[in-house]
Write a protein that holds these residues in place. Structure first.
Motif, mmCIF file in Angstrom:
data_model
loop_
_atom_site.group_PDB
_atom_site.id
_atom_site.type_symbol
_atom_site.label_atom_id
_atom_site.label_comp_id
_atom_site.label_asym_id
_atom_site.label_seq_id
_atom_site.Cartn_x
_atom_site.Cartn_y
_atom_site.Cartn_z
ATOM 1 N N ASN A 162 -5.414 -14.956 -1.984
ATOM 2 C CA ASN A 162 -5.558 -13.937 -0.949
ATOM 3 C C ASN A 162 -4.799 -12.653 -1.240
ATOM 4 N N ALA A 181 -7.864 -5.590 -5.788
ATOM 5 C CA ALA A 181 -9.080 -6.371 -5.961
ATOM 6 C C ALA A 181 -9.275 -6.866 -7.387
ATOM 7 N N VAL A 219 -4.334 -11.048 -4.071
ATOM 8 C CA VAL A 219 -5.169 -10.206 -4.936
ATOM 9 C C VAL A 219 -6.543 -10.848 -5.015
ATOM 10 N N ASP A 262 -7.061 -1.533 -7.925
ATOM 11 C CA ASP A 262 -7.596 -1.673 -6.567
ATOM 12 C C ASP A 262 -9.114 -1.804 -6.517
ATOM 13 N N TYR A 290 4.137 -7.092 0.911
ATOM 14 C CA TYR A 290 3.671 -8.476 0.907
ATOM 15 C C TYR A 290 4.204 -9.158 -0.346
ATOM 16 N N GLY A 320 -9.432 -9.946 -1.003
ATOM 17 C CA GLY A 320 -9.798 -9.001 0.032
ATOM 18 C C GLY A 320 -8.689 -8.720 1.041
ATOM 19 N N HIS A 321 -7.467 -9.161 0.767
ATOM 20 C CA HIS A 321 -6.350 -8.935 1.678
ATOM 21 C C HIS A 321 -6.025 -7.434 1.728
ATOM 22 N N VAL A 322 -6.123 -6.843 2.909
ATOM 23 C CA VAL A 322 -5.845 -5.416 3.071
ATOM 24 C C VAL A 322 -4.381 -5.235 3.449
ATOM 25 N N MET A 323 -3.679 -4.458 2.622
ATOM 26 C CA MET A 323 -2.265 -4.181 2.861
ATOM 27 C C MET A 323 -2.115 -2.892 3.655
ATOM 28 N N ALA A 354 0.855 -1.192 0.000
ATOM 29 C CA ALA A 354 0.000 0.000 0.000
ATOM 30 C C ALA A 354 0.886 1.236 0.000
ATOM 31 N N THR A 413 -5.023 -0.548 1.756
ATOM 32 C CA THR A 413 -5.698 -0.810 0.487
ATOM 33 C C THR A 413 -5.532 -2.273 0.105
ATOM 34 N N SER A 414 -6.238 -2.674 -0.910
ATOM 35 C CA SER A 414 -6.108 -4.037 -1.427
ATOM 36 C C SER A 414 -6.094 -3.986 -2.951
#
Length: 189
Positions: free
Chosen positions: A116, A95, A118, A152, A130, A121-124, A87, A92-93
Motif C-alpha cells: 500500500n 506509484a 508504494v 510518482d 508515512y 495507490g496510497h495518497v499521501m 508528499a 501524491t502517491s
C-alpha cells in the motif's frame, strides 16, 4: 566506365549508411533526452523528488517473506526496505518502485503481496509523513549491487524526477535464511 560508376554509387550508398548510423548513435539521442531526472541519495538521508520525499531507513534481505501466517519463498532473495515517505506540495502517491542492479536490469516490487505504501495507490498528504516497508524479489546474484528507484508515475517515468537510493547489501548469499516480516504502512504524527 560502367564499373567506375557502379563503384561510385556503391561508395555513396555505403557513406550514406555510415553517416546515418553515426547520426543515430550520436549522444544525446531521443531516449536519452526523455530519461528520468535522477535524484540520488544514500540510506538514512532524505531524497527530495519533484512531488515527494523518500528516505530509506533500513534494508534487509531474506530467503522468505512472512505476511501474517503466510510464508512466501523465492528462488532468489527478498529485499525489504523500510521507507519514510511524504508528499511535498500537494497530495501524491508513489506509484513506481523498483530496484536496478549493476548490470542495468530492473526488478519491480512484488505483486505477490499488496504494498500500500508504494504502487498500491496510497495518497499521501503534505506535512504528514508515512512509514512502511516494501519488498522486491531479485536473483541472489543481483542483490549485491542494487539501487532503489521511486517515482510518482507507474506507467511513464520519463521527463520527471526519480529517487535513486543505493541499497547497502554486499552479498545476496549472506541473506537470512529465516523468514522476515513485512511491516504495514502507517502515518506518523
Amino acid at each position: 566506365m560502367k564499373l567506375l560508376r557502379r563503384l561510385g554509387y556503391a561508395a555513396f550508398v555505403l557513406a550514406a549508411l555510415a553517416a546515418g548510423q553515426a547520426i543515430q548513435s550520436a549522444e544525446p539521442n531521443f531516449n536519452h533526452n526523455l530519461r528520468p531526472f535522477p535524484v540520488a541519495g544514500e540510506v538514512g538521508t532524505e531524497v527530495a523528488a519533484r512531488t515527494f520525499t523518500a528516505q530509506v531507513q533500513l534494508v534487509r534481505c531474506a530467503a522468505a517473506l512472512r505476511i501474517g501466517d503466510t510464508i512466501l519463498d523465492t528462488q532468489g532473495v527478498w529485499i525489504v526496505a523500510k521507507l519514510r515517505v511524504g508528499a511535498r506540495f500537494k497530495p501524491t502517491s508513489i506509484a513506481y518502485a523498483a530496484a536496478r542492479d549493476g548490470a542495468g536490469r530492473v526488478y519491480q516490487t512484488t505483486d505477490r503481496v499488496t504494498l500500500n505504501l508504494v504502487t498500491g495507490g496510497h495518497v499521501m498528504q503534505p506535512g504528514l509523513p508515512y512509514e512502511g516497508e516494501i519488498a522486491i524479489e531479485v536473483p541472489t546474484a543481483a542483490a549485491g549491487s542494487l539501487t532503489l528507484l521511486l517515482a510518482d508515475n507507474s506507467i511513464d517515468q520519463r521527463m520527471d524526477s526519480m529517487a535513486e537510493i543505493r541499497l547497502p547489501i554486499s552479498d545476496g548469499a549472506a541473506c537470512s535464511a529465516e523468514p522476515t516480516t513485512l511491516l504495514a504502512p502507517k502515518a506518523l504524527s
